[in-house]
Design a protein around this motif. Structure first.
Motif, mmCIF file in Angstrom:
data_model
loop_
_atom_site.group_PDB
_atom_site.id
_atom_site.type_symbol
_atom_site.label_atom_id
_atom_site.label_comp_id
_atom_site.label_asym_id
_atom_site.label_seq_id
_atom_site.Cartn_x
_atom_site.Cartn_y
_atom_site.Cartn_z
ATOM 1 N N PRO A 55 -1.329 20.872 62.684
ATOM 2 C CA PRO A 55 -2.676 20.312 62.875
ATOM 3 C C PRO A 55 -3.031 20.051 64.331
ATOM 4 N N VAL A 58 -3.804 23.346 66.251
ATOM 5 C CA VAL A 58 -5.146 23.872 65.974
ATOM 6 C C VAL A 58 -6.169 23.236 66.912
ATOM 7 N N GLY A 59 -5.908 21.989 67.326
ATOM 8 C CA GLY A 59 -6.839 21.294 68.206
ATOM 9 C C GLY A 59 -6.756 21.699 69.659
ATOM 10 N N GLY A 194 -1.915 28.161 65.685
ATOM 11 C CA GLY A 194 -3.108 27.374 65.970
ATOM 12 C C GLY A 194 -4.193 28.191 66.642
ATOM 13 N N ARG A 198 -7.863 28.964 65.047
ATOM 14 C CA ARG A 198 -9.119 28.652 65.752
ATOM 15 C C ARG A 198 -10.006 29.895 65.849
ATOM 16 N N ILE A 207 -13.766 24.203 63.079
ATOM 17 C CA ILE A 207 -12.430 23.808 63.540
ATOM 18 C C ILE A 207 -12.207 22.316 63.302
ATOM 19 N N THR A 211 -9.412 20.766 60.838
ATOM 20 C CA THR A 211 -8.407 19.864 61.399
ATOM 21 C C THR A 211 -8.389 18.534 60.662
ATOM 22 N N LYS A 215 -5.035 17.177 58.848
ATOM 23 C CA LYS A 215 -4.399 16.153 59.677
ATOM 24 C C LYS A 215 -3.521 15.190 58.882
ATOM 25 N N SER A 218 0.151 15.889 58.734
ATOM 26 C CA SER A 218 0.970 15.604 59.898
ATOM 27 C C SER A 218 1.725 14.291 59.717
#
Length: 337
Positions: A55, A58-59, A194, A198, A207, A211, A215, A218
């Motif tokens: 997660p 991806v950010g 990730g 994206r 996105i 996320t 999340k 995580s």
């Protein structure tokens, strides 16, 4: 900050208790999990670590790296602290405390394991929680993203050599193949996944939505990993609860010392507070998910190294919140506050 992030220390503490309890009532289950290994990689923990790491990867927007030139001083401080200072001061503190100060209280073979775990913590700069600390100090979100993205790119090539160097200096045998494999598995591949995710999602709104959906996994991965670790470490901890406090001592000294160094450097270089606070906090915080994963891969689920990295999780959140409060109180002393 969500409920899990805000109360992360409490969740980790509860997971530790649950792990101890599970280790007593279901030792066969914990041992079965520990035995599920391929090429020194525990399959159960690998899945949990990916749940933790993916997660946040991806950010990471690598397109933001082009914005480095807008404020190079903040990035220079972050990279200098993370890669030229922090790993080595953590290793030095670990050796001082566990080979000298705490030597009468710890068996030499256990001390070696705790040193290794602390080295892994010190060599893994924070990736995900930095965004939380940046938000709490009203930091520049774009610049924080730049710092994290550059750190992650450096981590791919620098993490394994630095860890190997420091483990070698402290005379701990380095299983190079496992270290490189763990770095690829827990840093390079999640970063690639990730990036591809994206690209497939296409825009910031999608996105962010994706996320937010993944999340929670995580935190689930982190808590489940802690339960397993403490299930395996149960006998050691119940017999010697003092060891948790001993491991926390060098971590606390390192955390406050590194923050003071980064924050003072930002002040001296007249870095605006919206950049100064996050850059100091990035150097202080750790990518504990990576440290935990590599400790398990290198030394095993029931190792002292794995235990040391989990203690880092327990210590980090209250320390970071105290530093956030300090940064906010001193905002007016900085240029561009």
């Amino acid at each position: 900050m969500g409920m899990f992030e805000r109360w992360l220390t409490a969740w980790v503490a509860l997971a530790m208790v649950a792990g101890l309890f599970l280790g007593v009532i279901a030792p066969d289950l914990i041992e079965a999990i520990a035995a599920a290994e391929v090429a020194s990689i525990n399959l159960v923990v690998a899945v949990l670590i990916w749940a933790m790491v993916f997660p946040m990867m991806v950010g990471v927007d690598f397109g933001s790296v082009k914005d480095i030139a807008k404020q190079p001083r903040g990035l220079l401080i972050t990279l200098s602290v993370n890669w030229l200072i922090k790993p080595f001061t953590m290793a030095a503190l670990a050796v001082v405390f566990f080979e000298h100060v705490f030597a009468p209280l710890i068996e030499p073979e256990d001390a070696e394991q705790y040193i290794a775990g602390l080295i892994l913590l010190g060599a893994a700069p924070c990736t995900a929680m930095v965004f939380v600390w940046s938000q709490l100090t009203r930091g520049d979100e774009t610049y924080t993203l730049v710092q994290v993205s550059v750190n992650d790119l450096i981590m791919i090539v620098a993490f394994a050599p630095i860890v190997a160097l420091l483990l070698g200096v402290t005379e701990i045998q380095v299983p190079w193949e496992t270290l490189v494999l763990a770095t690829l598995l827990y840093v390079a591949l999640p970063l690639l996944a990730g990036f591809l995710t994206r690209k497939r999602l296409g825009n910031d709104e999608r996105i962010a939505e994706f996320t937010a959906q993944i999340k929670p996994w995580s935190m689930v991965g982190l808590i489940a990993t802690v339960v397993i670790l403490f299930g395996l470490q149960g006998n050691v901890i119940l017999d010697r609860p003092l060891v948790i406090a001993l491991i926390a001592v060098p971590i606390l000294i390192q955390s406050y010392g590194i923050f003071a160094l980064g924050y003072a450097a930002a002040f001296a270089l007249k870095v605006p507070h919206r950049i100064a606070a996050p850059c100091a906090l990035i150097g202080t915080s750790n990518f504990f998910e990576l440290a935990v994963a590599v400790a398990i891969s290198l030394f095993g689920l029931n190792s002292g190294a794995a235990l040391a990295t989990v203690v880092g999780v327990l210590v980090e959140v209250p320390v970071m919140l105290s530093l956030v409060a300090f940064a906010n109180r001193t905002r007016d002393h900085f240029k561009g506050a």
